[in-house]
Design a protein around this motif. Structure first.
Motif, short mmCIF file in Angstrom:
data_model
loop_
_atom_site.label_atom_id
_atom_site.label_comp_id
_atom_site.label_asym_id
_atom_site.label_seq_id
_atom_site.Cartn_x
_atom_site.Cartn_y
_atom_site.Cartn_z
N UNK A 9 0.73 -1.16 0.08
CA UNK A 9 -0.26 -0.21 -0.03
C UNK A 9 0.92 0.91 0.37
N UNK A 10 1.91 1.00 0.78
CA UNK A 10 2.82 2.51 0.59
C UNK A 10 3.52 3.09 -0.73
N UNK A 11 3.60 1.99 -1.18
CA UNK A 11 4.15 2.18 -2.62
C UNK A 11 2.90 2.04 -4.14
N UNK A 12 1.58 2.03 -3.23
CA UNK A 12 0.58 2.58 -3.80
C UNK A 12 -0.54 1.61 -4.60
N UNK A 13 -0.06 0.73 -4.06
CA UNK A 13 -1.66 -0.38 -4.68
C UNK A 13 -2.32 -0.50 -3.80
N UNK A 14 -3.97 -0.22 -4.77
CA UNK A 14 -4.65 -0.12 -3.79
C UNK A 14 -5.74 -1.02 -3.40
N UNK A 15 -5.45 -2.26 -3.87
CA UNK A 15 -6.62 -3.56 -3.79
C UNK A 15 -5.08 -3.76 -2.42
N UNK A 16 -3.63 -3.19 -2.18
CA UNK A 16 -3.37 -4.05 -0.67
C UNK A 16 -3.34 -3.10 -0.29
N UNK A 17 -4.12 -1.42 -0.45
CA UNK A 17 -5.11 -1.05 1.06
C UNK A 17 -6.18 -1.09 1.60
N UNK A 18 -6.71 -1.85 0.39
CA UNK A 18 -8.08 -2.77 1.06
C UNK A 18 -7.70 -4.13 1.88
N UNK A 19 -6.97 -4.48 1.36
CA UNK A 19 -6.47 -5.94 2.54
C UNK A 19 -5.92 -5.26 3.69
N UNK A 20 -5.39 -4.43 3.90
CA UNK A 20 -4.99 -3.41 5.13
C UNK A 20 -6.20 -2.89 5.90
N UNK A 21 -7.50 -2.40 5.18
CA UNK A 21 -8.21 -2.00 5.92
C UNK A 21 -8.98 -3.27 6.14
N UNK A 22 -9.70 -4.52 5.47
CA UNK A 22 -9.60 -5.23 5.65
C UNK A 22 -9.52 -5.97 7.38
N UNK A 23 -7.94 -5.91 6.93
CA UNK A 23 -7.26 -6.89 8.37
C UNK A 23 -7.25 -5.82 9.68
N UNK A 24 -7.15 -4.37 9.40
CA UNK A 24 -7.03 -4.36 11.10
C UNK A 24 -8.11 -2.81 10.94
N UNK A 25 -9.82 -2.80 10.11
CA UNK A 25 -10.43 -2.04 10.94
C UNK A 25 -11.09 -2.94 12.35
N UNK A 26 -11.27 -3.80 11.90
CA UNK A 26 -12.06 -4.34 13.05
C UNK A 26 -11.70 -4.49 13.77
N UNK A 27 -10.21 -4.67 14.25
CA UNK A 27 -9.73 -4.32 15.58
C UNK A 27 -9.47 -2.67 16.05
N UNK A 28 -9.01 -1.57 15.25
CA UNK A 28 -9.79 -0.51 15.40
C UNK A 28 -10.97 -0.21 15.79
N UNK A 29 -11.29 -0.41 15.31
CA UNK A 29 -13.48 -0.03 15.74
C UNK A 29 -13.86 -0.62 17.15
N UNK A 30 -12.60 -2.31 17.42
CA UNK A 30 -13.30 -2.55 18.52
C UNK A 30 -12.75 -1.59 19.51
N UNK A 31 -11.44 -1.12 19.70
CA UNK A 31 -11.03 -0.05 20.60
C UNK A 31 -12.05 0.75 20.34
N UNK A 32 -12.10 1.30 19.66
CA UNK A 32 -12.52 2.80 19.70
C UNK A 32 -14.03 2.69 20.28
N UNK A 33 -14.24 1.61 20.19
CA UNK A 33 -15.72 1.44 20.91
C UNK A 33 -15.42 1.09 22.63
N UNK A 34 -14.57 0.97 22.87
CA UNK A 34 -14.14 0.43 24.14
C UNK A 34 -13.74 1.80 24.42
#
Length: 76
Positions: free
Chosen positions: A29-54
């Motif tokens: 994603x740092x190299x500009x790969x948009x598909x990789x950013x989607x993978x990054x989002x799908x891996x990290x977002x649930x944990x981020x959102x769970x943390x923020x909800x708490x």
């Protein structure tokens, strides 16, 4: 068999497939790969959102959106 990485407190721990996938996704994603950013989002977002909800409860979605905007801006 997993790869060993340094964990909390400097102790070695086995990296999960998700940990390794996250590292690859960030690098691509740092190299500009948009598909990789989607993978990054799908891996990290649930944990981020769970943390923020708490921690921030009602505004968790807004804070997460702001965090992703900042991540996207600073990733390269």
């Amino acid at each position: 068999m997993g790869e060993w990485i340094v964990g909390k407190g400097g102790r070695a721990q086995r990296a999960s497939a998700d940990d390794l996938a996250l590292g690859v996704a960030v690098a691509r994603a740092q190299g500009g790969d948009e598909a990789a950013f989607l993978v990054l989002y799908r891996l990290a977002h649930p944990g981020l959102l769970g943390y923020l909800r708490g921690t921030v409860d009602e505004s968790a979605e807004d804070v997460a959106a702001a965090a992703w905007r900042e991540i996207a801006r600073e990733l390269p």
